[in-house]
Design an enzyme around this catalytic site. Sequence first.
Site, PDB file in Angstrom:
ATOM      1  N   GLY A  14       0.826  -1.215   0.000  1.00  0.00           N
ATOM      2  CA  GLY A  14       0.000   0.000   0.000  1.00  0.00           C
ATOM      3  C   GLY A  14       0.852   1.253   0.000  1.00  0.00           C
ATOM      4  NE  ARG A  82      -2.847 -16.333  -3.707  1.00  0.00           N
ATOM      5  CZ  ARG A  82      -3.888 -15.531  -3.890  1.00  0.00           C
ATOM      6  NH1 ARG A  82      -3.714 -14.311  -4.324  1.00  0.00           N
ATOM      7  NH2 ARG A  82      -5.107 -15.962  -3.621  1.00  0.00           N
ATOM      8  CG  ASP A 118       3.886  -7.648   6.871  1.00  0.00           C
ATOM      9  OD1 ASP A 118       3.388  -6.864   6.045  1.00  0.00           O
ATOM     10  OD2 ASP A 118       3.192  -8.347   7.634  1.00  0.00           O
ATOM     11  N   GLY A 119       4.671  -8.002   3.805  1.00  0.00           N
ATOM     12  CA  GLY A 119       4.343  -8.841   2.642  1.00  0.00           C
ATOM     13  C   GLY A 119       5.400  -8.696   1.562  1.00  0.00           C
ATOM     14  CB  THR A 120       7.056  -5.658   0.202  1.00  0.00           C
ATOM     15  OG1 THR A 120       5.816  -5.064  -0.113  1.00  0.00           O
ATOM     16  CG2 THR A 120       8.088  -5.302  -0.840  1.00  0.00           C
ATOM     17  CB  THR A 140       4.011  -0.431   6.951  1.00  0.00           C
ATOM     18  OG1 THR A 140       2.707  -0.488   7.540  1.00  0.00           O
ATOM     19  CG2 THR A 140       4.995  -0.944   7.985  1.00  0.00           C
ATOM     20  CB  ILE A 141       0.657   3.911   8.105  1.00  0.00           C
ATOM     21  CG1 ILE A 141      -0.415   2.871   7.787  1.00  0.00           C
ATOM     22  CG2 ILE A 141       0.845   4.881   6.971  1.00  0.00           C
ATOM     23  CD1 ILE A 141      -1.831   3.434   7.757  1.00  0.00           C
ATOM     24  CG  ASP A 142      -0.204  -1.171   9.201  1.00  0.00           C
ATOM     25  OD1 ASP A 142      -0.989  -0.208   9.241  1.00  0.00           O
ATOM     26  OD2 ASP A 142      -0.301  -2.102   8.380  1.00  0.00           O
ATOM     27  CG  ASP A 144       2.882  -4.346  10.586  1.00  0.00           C
ATOM     28  OD1 ASP A 144       3.557  -3.740   9.733  1.00  0.00           O
ATOM     29  OD2 ASP A 144       1.872  -5.009  10.291  1.00  0.00           O
ATOM     30  NE  ARG A 177     -23.495  13.367  20.146  1.00  0.00           N
ATOM     31  CZ  ARG A 177     -23.546  14.018  18.991  1.00  0.00           C
ATOM     32  NH1 ARG A 177     -22.457  14.191  18.278  1.00  0.00           N
ATOM     33  NH2 ARG A 177     -24.686  14.489  18.552  1.00  0.00           N
ATOM     34  CG  MET A 184      -6.269   2.064   8.522  1.00  0.00           C
ATOM     35  SD  MET A 184      -5.515   2.450   6.917  1.00  0.00           S
ATOM     36  CE  MET A 184      -6.868   2.074   5.823  1.00  0.00           C
ATOM     37  N   GLY A 185      -3.938  -0.164  11.135  1.00  0.00           N
ATOM     38  CA  GLY A 185      -2.833  -0.841  11.822  1.00  0.00           C
ATOM     39  C   GLY A 185      -2.810  -2.347  11.640  1.00  0.00           C
ATOM     40  NE  ARG A 186      -1.061  -5.388   7.813  1.00  0.00           N
ATOM     41  CZ  ARG A 186      -0.166  -6.188   7.269  1.00  0.00           C
ATOM     42  NH1 ARG A 186      -0.535  -7.075   6.384  1.00  0.00           N
ATOM     43  NH2 ARG A 186       1.101  -6.098   7.605  1.00  0.00           N
ATOM     44  CD  GLU A 237      -7.201  -1.678  10.038  1.00  0.00           C
ATOM     45  OE1 GLU A 237      -8.044  -1.189   9.283  1.00  0.00           O
ATOM     46  OE2 GLU A 237      -6.055  -2.000   9.648  1.00  0.00           O
ATOM     47  NE  ARG A 281     -24.392  10.137  16.780  1.00  0.00           N
ATOM     48  CZ  ARG A 281     -24.692  11.292  16.187  1.00  0.00           C
ATOM     49  NH1 ARG A 281     -23.819  11.886  15.412  1.00  0.00           N
ATOM     50  NH2 ARG A 281     -25.863  11.858  16.393  1.00  0.00           N
TER      51      ARG A 281
HETATM   52  O1  F6P Z   1      -0.850  -1.829   5.818  1.00  0.00           O
HETATM   53  C1  F6P Z   1      -1.355  -0.535   5.666  1.00  0.00           C
HETATM   54  C2  F6P Z   1      -2.867  -0.547   5.718  1.00  0.00           C
HETATM   55  O2  F6P Z   1      -3.334   0.779   5.564  1.00  0.00           O
HETATM   56  C3  F6P Z   1      -3.459  -1.180   6.980  1.00  0.00           C
HETATM   57  O3  F6P Z   1      -3.398  -0.346   8.099  1.00  0.00           O
HETATM   58  C4  F6P Z   1      -4.859  -1.502   6.513  1.00  0.00           C
HETATM   59  O4  F6P Z   1      -5.406  -2.539   7.260  1.00  0.00           O
HETATM   60  C5  F6P Z   1      -4.624  -1.908   5.068  1.00  0.00           C
HETATM   61  O5  F6P Z   1      -3.394  -1.336   4.672  1.00  0.00           O
HETATM   62  C6  F6P Z   1      -5.715  -1.475   4.124  1.00  0.00           C
HETATM   63  O6  F6P Z   1      -5.438  -1.977   2.865  1.00  0.00           O
HETATM   64  P1  F6P Z   1      -6.164  -1.462   1.543  1.00  0.00           P
HETATM   65  O7  F6P Z   1      -5.553  -0.160   1.148  1.00  0.00           O
HETATM   66  O8  F6P Z   1      -5.895  -2.530   0.529  1.00  0.00           O
HETATM   67  O9  F6P Z   1      -7.609  -1.312   1.865  1.00  0.00           O
END
Ligand code: F6P
Length: 363
Positions: A14, A82, A118-120, A140-142, A144, A177, A184-186, A237, A281
């Site tokens: 991403g 793949r 990590d996938g890359t 990565t923003i995550d 991780d 409220r 995000m963050g997976r 998330e 909310r």
């Molecule tokens: O790994 C970065 C990230 O933004 C995660 O935080 C999120 O879960 C995922 O990618 C979202 O992926 P996509 O852009 O494919 O919806």
Amino acid sequence: MNEIHRLGVLTAGGDCPGLNAVIRAVAKTALGKHDLEVMGIEDGFLGLIQNRIRPLNNESVSNILTLGGTILGANNKIAPRRYPVQVDGSVEFRDVTERCLEHIRFNHLDALVVIGGDGTMSVTSDFVRLGINCIGVPKTIDNDLYGTDVTFGFATAVSIATEALDRVHTTAASHHRAMIVEVMGRNAGWIALHSGIASGSDVILIPEIPYDIGVICDFVKTRSRRGKRFSLLCVSEGARPVGGNQVIQHLDSLSPDPVRLGGIGQKIADDIEAATGIETRTITLGHVQRGGTPVAQDRVLATEFGNKAIELLQAGERGRLVVMKGRTVTHIPLVDAENKQRLVPTDHPLLRAARDVGTCFGD
Ligand code: F6P
């Protein structure tokens, strides 16, 4: 040691704030300091599979330091082992690694600088084992990625999430409220942990600490009874209840990592409202966290990482991942990061600091 004359650079996975700053640092260091040729590979590994590769020069990387996204394009669905192809109206997956190797030879690329998460790095490990000289740069923003204390893009995402939390804080207080911001963050809670602490969130939920909804509702009610008639919740998330599952927004069947998380914030809002009667909310920040210009810290880190990648190649290093350890930019074997994630340890000092100022983690 094979001499490097020409290298390829690609941005996989991403997009993330700071990608262009790395491309710029890689290209300017390689072109200007070492007189190397630099080829930009478009759309991550897809461009390598399809042989979409173009020269980069000083002109093409000028004025991109502050730009979000990536001038090369990115792709988080395609892995060479793949590759989806249409066969009789349905999708089949083929291993096209050999096609990538042909294109590396065809373009006379002596090395690849691969910018990704990590996938890359798992995909890149295959190329390292096949004898391709690859240097990985962690993105990565995550935050991780295994092996590095920090990735570029993270600081920007935290700053955007913090600003969102600060902004909804005022509505939470004015309208009495509970307000939830889902970040995000997976599977890693780094963005929630940092932005939750920075915004003074009352509740922070991360995937590494499964929550008990009863604990959260009691916490929100107790605050209300004591005169704090609002609560601010920062929810990752990937958060999940004790004994329960993460909320999946959709499955992307083409992607090697098909799960897209999202929706836990709304579920928790419904649960809190039903149990406490307090209006609750949710705001789901989504890709806002990944867009736009990188903060200064990410621009600096991206520049250091990109520069280090070229210096490693010049020093004859092969198959290394640039990492930050403490305050030092150094490197580890790239294959060490394969199929691993760096999650928040449950004894992390930041968790203790947050608990000590009264933050609830739902446990
Ligand atoms: O790994 C970065 C990230 O933004 C995660 O935080 C999120 O879960 C995922 O990618 C979202 O992926 P996509 O852009 O494919 O919806």
